[in-house]
Design a protein around this motif. Structure first.
Motif, PDB file in Angstrom:
ATOM      1  N   ILE A  65       7.297   9.817  11.118  1.00  8.90           N
ATOM      2  CA  ILE A  65       6.943   8.965   9.738  1.00  8.90           C
ATOM      3  C   ILE A  65       5.823   9.345   8.851  1.00  8.90           C
ATOM      4  CG2 ILE A  65       5.615   7.265   9.155  1.00  8.90           C
ATOM      5  CD1 ILE A  65       8.024   5.442  11.247  1.00  8.90           C
ATOM      6  N   GLY A  66       5.542  10.482   8.836  1.00 10.40           N
ATOM      7  CA  GLY A  66       4.503  10.662   7.725  1.00 10.40           C
ATOM      8  C   GLY A  66       4.516  10.298   6.074  1.00 10.40           C
ATOM      9  N   VAL A  67       2.704   9.496   6.422  1.00  2.00           N
ATOM     10  CA  VAL A  67       2.733   8.845   5.515  1.00  2.00           C
ATOM     11  C   VAL A  67       1.587   9.941   4.842  1.00  2.00           C
ATOM     12  CG1 VAL A  67       0.439   7.140   4.512  1.00  2.00           C
ATOM     13  CG2 VAL A  67       2.218   6.838   5.594  1.00  2.00           C
ATOM     14  N   ASN A  68       1.499  10.214   2.563  1.00  4.25           N
ATOM     15  CA  ASN A  68       1.434  11.130   2.467  1.00  4.25           C
ATOM     16  C   ASN A  68       0.054  10.442   1.410  1.00  4.25           C
ATOM     17  OD1 ASN A  68       0.618  12.906   0.048  1.00  4.25           O
ATOM     18  ND2 ASN A  68       2.417  14.962   0.536  1.00  4.25           N
ATOM     19  N   GLY A  69      -1.003  10.342   1.300  1.00  5.35           N
ATOM     20  CA  GLY A  69      -2.019   9.779  -0.203  1.00  5.35           C
ATOM     21  C   GLY A  69      -1.719  10.069  -1.028  1.00  5.35           C
ATOM     22  N   GLY A  70      -1.271  11.118  -1.384  1.00  3.40           N
ATOM     23  CA  GLY A  70      -0.346  11.280  -2.981  1.00  3.40           C
ATOM     24  C   GLY A  70       0.574  10.627  -3.021  1.00  3.40           C
ATOM     25  N   SER A  71       1.333  10.430  -2.628  1.00  6.23           N
ATOM     26  CA  SER A  71       3.015   9.801  -2.440  1.00  6.23           C
ATOM     27  C   SER A  71       2.433   7.893  -2.679  1.00  6.23           C
ATOM     28  CB  SER A  71       4.022  10.274  -2.452  1.00  6.23           C
ATOM     29  OG  SER A  71       3.742  11.644  -1.876  1.00  6.23           O
ATOM     30  N   LEU A  72       1.456   7.369  -2.678  1.00  3.03           N
ATOM     31  CA  LEU A  72       1.983   6.066  -2.077  1.00  3.03           C
ATOM     32  C   LEU A  72       2.225   5.123  -3.662  1.00  3.03           C
ATOM     33  CD1 LEU A  72      -1.480   5.014  -0.931  1.00  3.03           C
ATOM     34  CD2 LEU A  72       0.687   5.672   1.170  1.00  3.03           C
ATOM     35  N   PRO A  73       2.579   4.319  -3.593  1.00  5.20           N
ATOM     36  CA  PRO A  73       3.294   3.348  -4.076  1.00  5.20           C
ATOM     37  C   PRO A  73       2.317   3.452  -5.566  1.00  5.20           C
ATOM     38  CG  PRO A  73       4.431   2.434  -2.583  1.00  5.20           C
ATOM     39  CD  PRO A  73       3.758   3.708  -2.174  1.00  5.20           C
ATOM     40  N   ASP A 117       0.957   0.663  -7.164  1.00  2.00           N
ATOM     41  CA  ASP A 117       0.667  -0.647  -7.064  1.00  2.00           C
ATOM     42  C   ASP A 117       0.453  -0.751  -5.552  1.00  2.00           C
ATOM     43  OD1 ASP A 117       3.230  -0.627  -6.600  1.00  2.00           O
ATOM     44  OD2 ASP A 117       3.890  -2.208  -7.760  1.00  2.00           O
ATOM     45  N   TYR A 118       0.343  -0.646  -4.449  1.00  2.00           N
ATOM     46  CA  TYR A 118       0.319  -0.851  -3.026  1.00  2.00           C
ATOM     47  C   TYR A 118      -1.058  -1.041  -2.353  1.00  2.00           C
ATOM     48  CZ  TYR A 118       2.040  -0.400   1.741  1.00  2.00           C
ATOM     49  OH  TYR A 118       1.412  -0.731   3.195  1.00  2.00           O
ATOM     50  N   ARG A 119      -1.275  -2.213  -2.815  1.00  2.00           N
ATOM     51  CA  ARG A 119      -2.273  -2.715  -2.251  1.00  2.00           C
ATOM     52  C   ARG A 119      -3.414  -1.852  -2.763  1.00  2.00           C
ATOM     53  NH1 ARG A 119      -2.440  -5.467   3.159  1.00  2.00           N
ATOM     54  NH2 ARG A 119      -0.085  -5.233   3.595  1.00  2.00           N
ATOM     55  N   PRO A 120      -4.303  -2.387  -3.894  1.00  2.00           N
ATOM     56  CA  PRO A 120      -4.850  -1.798  -4.284  1.00  2.00           C
ATOM     57  C   PRO A 120      -6.054  -2.418  -4.229  1.00  2.00           C
ATOM     58  CG  PRO A 120      -3.904  -2.947  -6.046  1.00  2.00           C
ATOM     59  CD  PRO A 120      -3.294  -3.036  -4.977  1.00  2.00           C
ATOM     60  N   GLU A 121      -6.488  -2.759  -3.283  1.00  2.00           N
ATOM     61  CA  GLU A 121      -7.715  -4.061  -3.342  1.00  2.00           C
ATOM     62  C   GLU A 121      -7.960  -2.738  -1.902  1.00  2.00           C
ATOM     63  OE1 GLU A 121      -4.228  -5.012  -2.222  1.00  2.00           O
ATOM     64  OE2 GLU A 121      -4.669  -6.088  -0.198  1.00  2.00           O
ATOM     65  N   GLU A 122      -7.117  -1.598  -1.588  1.00  2.00           N
ATOM     66  CA  GLU A 122      -8.080  -1.276   0.304  1.00  2.00           C
ATOM     67  C   GLU A 122      -8.079   0.095  -0.292  1.00  2.00           C
ATOM     68  OE1 GLU A 122      -4.526  -1.766   2.646  1.00  2.00           O
ATOM     69  OE2 GLU A 122      -4.848  -3.921   3.270  1.00  2.00           O
ATOM     70  N   SER A 123      -8.826   0.434   0.386  1.00  2.00           N
ATOM     71  CA  SER A 123      -9.131   1.745   0.527  1.00  2.00           C
ATOM     72  C   SER A 123      -7.895   3.300   0.693  1.00  2.00           C
ATOM     73  CB  SER A 123     -10.493   2.126   1.364  1.00  2.00           C
ATOM     74  OG  SER A 123      -9.870   2.318   2.303  1.00  2.00           O
ATOM     75  N   LEU A 124      -8.305   4.315   0.248  1.00  2.00           N
ATOM     76  CA  LEU A 124      -6.942   5.044   0.620  1.00  2.00           C
ATOM     77  C   LEU A 124      -6.539   5.033   2.081  1.00  2.00           C
ATOM     78  CD1 LEU A 124      -4.736   7.413  -0.333  1.00  2.00           C
ATOM     79  CD2 LEU A 124      -6.601   9.057  -1.150  1.00  2.00           C
ATOM     80  N   PRO A 125      -7.624   5.401   3.058  1.00  2.00           N
ATOM     81  CA  PRO A 125      -7.403   5.551   4.168  1.00  2.00           C
ATOM     82  C   PRO A 125      -6.595   4.592   4.498  1.00  2.00           C
ATOM     83  CG  PRO A 125      -9.072   6.069   4.157  1.00  2.00           C
ATOM     84  CD  PRO A 125      -9.039   5.547   2.609  1.00  2.00           C
ATOM     85  N   GLU A 126      -6.893   3.469   4.795  1.00  2.00           N
ATOM     86  CA  GLU A 126      -6.179   1.569   4.669  1.00  2.00           C
ATOM     87  C   GLU A 126      -5.233   1.764   4.099  1.00  2.00           C
ATOM     88  OE1 GLU A 126      -9.095  -0.649   3.602  1.00  2.00           O
ATOM     89  OE2 GLU A 126     -10.150  -0.995   5.073  1.00  2.00           O
ATOM     90  N   ARG A 127      -5.059   2.161   2.981  1.00  2.00           N
ATOM     91  CA  ARG A 127      -3.435   1.509   2.274  1.00  2.00           C
ATOM     92  C   ARG A 127      -2.307   2.813   3.301  1.00  2.00           C
ATOM     93  NH1 ARG A 127      -4.187   4.018  -3.029  1.00  2.00           N
ATOM     94  NH2 ARG A 127      -2.142   3.131  -4.055  1.00  2.00           N
ATOM     95  N   MET A 128      -2.618   4.572   3.588  1.00  2.00           N
ATOM     96  CA  MET A 128      -2.189   4.673   4.376  1.00  2.00           C
ATOM     97  C   MET A 128      -2.103   4.633   5.951  1.00  2.00           C
ATOM     98  SD  MET A 128      -4.075   8.290   3.181  1.00  2.00           S
ATOM     99  CE  MET A 128      -3.205   9.431   3.976  1.00  2.00           C
ATOM    100  N   VAL A 129      -2.585   3.622   6.590  1.00  2.00           N
ATOM    101  CA  VAL A 129      -2.824   2.974   7.486  1.00  2.00           C
ATOM    102  C   VAL A 129      -1.495   1.786   7.301  1.00  2.00           C
ATOM    103  CG1 VAL A 129      -3.506   2.563   9.549  1.00  2.00           C
ATOM    104  CG2 VAL A 129      -4.727   3.857   8.312  1.00  2.00           C
ATOM    105  N   THR A 130      -1.709   1.098   6.668  1.00  2.00           N
ATOM    106  CA  THR A 130      -1.078   0.255   6.245  1.00  2.00           C
ATOM    107  C   THR A 130       0.439   0.738   6.356  1.00  2.00           C
ATOM    108  OG1 THR A 130      -2.636  -1.383   5.353  1.00  2.00           O
ATOM    109  CG2 THR A 130      -0.447  -2.479   5.088  1.00  2.00           C
TER     110      THR A 130
END
Ligand code: SF4
Length: 351
Positions: free
Chosen positions: A129-137, A139-152
């Motif tokens: 499974i690979g999460v790419n920080g540049g391809s997050l949706p 509107d995905y959890r805008p309240e979280e930091s980039l690393p937190e959103r990637m982890v979630t």
């Protein structure tokens, strides 16, 4: 070095990942996968350079079909990189691939994902499974930091596979920002048991890519995090492998292979140190034995380094001083420097 994080172990053909296995080096072919001859050639070159696992892009069914022929011609573990289309994953599994790289969230129908997971389980093929920080949706959890959103997001994808009873999982969290990448891996390492594939993505041309990856991967490995690595750069994949191996060797995480010690040169230099170092690097590119070669521009620091090397040369007054086993053995003309050095290296390796 922090002791390595204990992770679950998966296997890709004869390469173990996680669970205390040696950290493996990966790269990706940059040929058109449908061009079987070119792709097989590049996989062989990567394997010769020390690449443990090779990933291939599978953009369509023709590429998945080519995979079958490629598989039959190489022994290196192969990972099929799939996006969106579950049929490509199924065809790749049928072609005998050893790993899949796909995000469950990209396969929209659950029954399609179930079929992929069932076949992967039947064949004991892990899924990364690979999460790419540049391809997050967006509107995905805008309240979280980039690393937190990637982890979630990664943990959501992990749960999707776990819910289907699948646990041969590997996770990557790549961002082009080194600090965000390190933080994301650090966060997830404590929150799930699966092995981690490290890398800083879209890292730029070779020198920039090597530096950015060395920092990101190096910091994490030093903290005991990471089970397999890929140095990504815009350029020759053999450079990715060389950089990956250098990172592992610098951290003492790989059996020491060849090491070239060469001086930066200065106004005292009496021989072409960069050219000799480059040619020696080519000579040693497929050597795995631990051999230390010193190439030094003058007698200020040259003899000292050569005494700590298996083979060494140092620029002298109109000639080159040649050392073997730490001992000075003879002087040679400057124009014979490389052949003399290479001859001693070959002799040593034959022994
Ligand atoms: S070894 Fe000699 S030539 Fe090389 S950087 Fe040092 S002083 Fe300069």
């Amino acid at each position: 070095m922090t002791p390595r994080r204990h992770s679950a172990q998966i296997r890709l053909r004869d390469v173990l990942v996680g669970g205390g296995a040696p950290v493996s080096v990966q790269s990706m072919t940059k040929t058109d996968t449908r061009d079987v001859a070119a792709t097989v050639g590049q996989i062989h070159a990567l394997a010769d350079a020390g690449c443990d696992i090779v990933r291939l892009a599978i953009p369509d069914l023709e590429a998945a079909e080519a995979l079958r022929s490629i598989r039959s011609q190489v022994t290196t573990p192969l990972v099929a990189d799939i996006h969106f289309d579950h049929r490509l994953a199924l065809a790749s599994l049928d072609a005998g691939v050893d790993g899949l790289r796909l995000n469950p969230g990209n396969i929209s129908r659950r029954e399609h994902l179930q079929r992929v997971v069932a076949l992967a389980r039947e064949r004991s093929v892990p899924i990364r499974i690979g999460v790419n920080g540049g391809s997050l949706p967006p509107d995905y959890r805008p309240e979280e930091s980039l690393p937190e959103r990637m982890v979630t997001l990664a943990l959501e994808q992990v749960r999707t596979l776990e819910d289907l009873g699948f646990s041969l999982i590997k996770v990557s969290l790549k961002a082009s920002d080194v600090v965000a990448t390190v933080e994301a891996y650090r966060l997830i390492a404590a929150r799930m048991p699966y092995p981690l594939h490290l890398g800083v993505t879209e890292a730029g041309p070779p020198m920039t890519g090597a530096i950015r990856n060395a920092i990101g991967i190096g910091v994490l490995l030093e903290q005991g995090i990471g089970d397999t690595i890929r140095v990504s750069m815009s350029g020759d994949p053999l450079l990715e492998v060389a950089a990956g191996r250098e990172i592992l060797s610098s951290l003492g995480l790989m059996d020491a292979g060849p090491r070239i010690v060469s001086c930066p040169t200065c106004g005292r230099t009496t021989l072409d140190v960069p050219g000799l170092a480059a040619r020696t690097g080519e000579l040693l590119s497929s050597v795995r034995e631990p051999i230390r070669v010193a190439i030094m521009g003058c007698v200020v620091n040259g003899p000292g380094e050569c005494r700590h090397a298996d083979v060494g040369i140092a620029g002298g007054d109109g000639k080159v001083l040649l050392y073997v086993g730490g001992e000075f053995i003879r002087s040679v003309p400057v124009e014979d420097a490389f052949e003399s050095l290479a001859g001693e290296i070959r002799r040593l390796l034959e022994r």
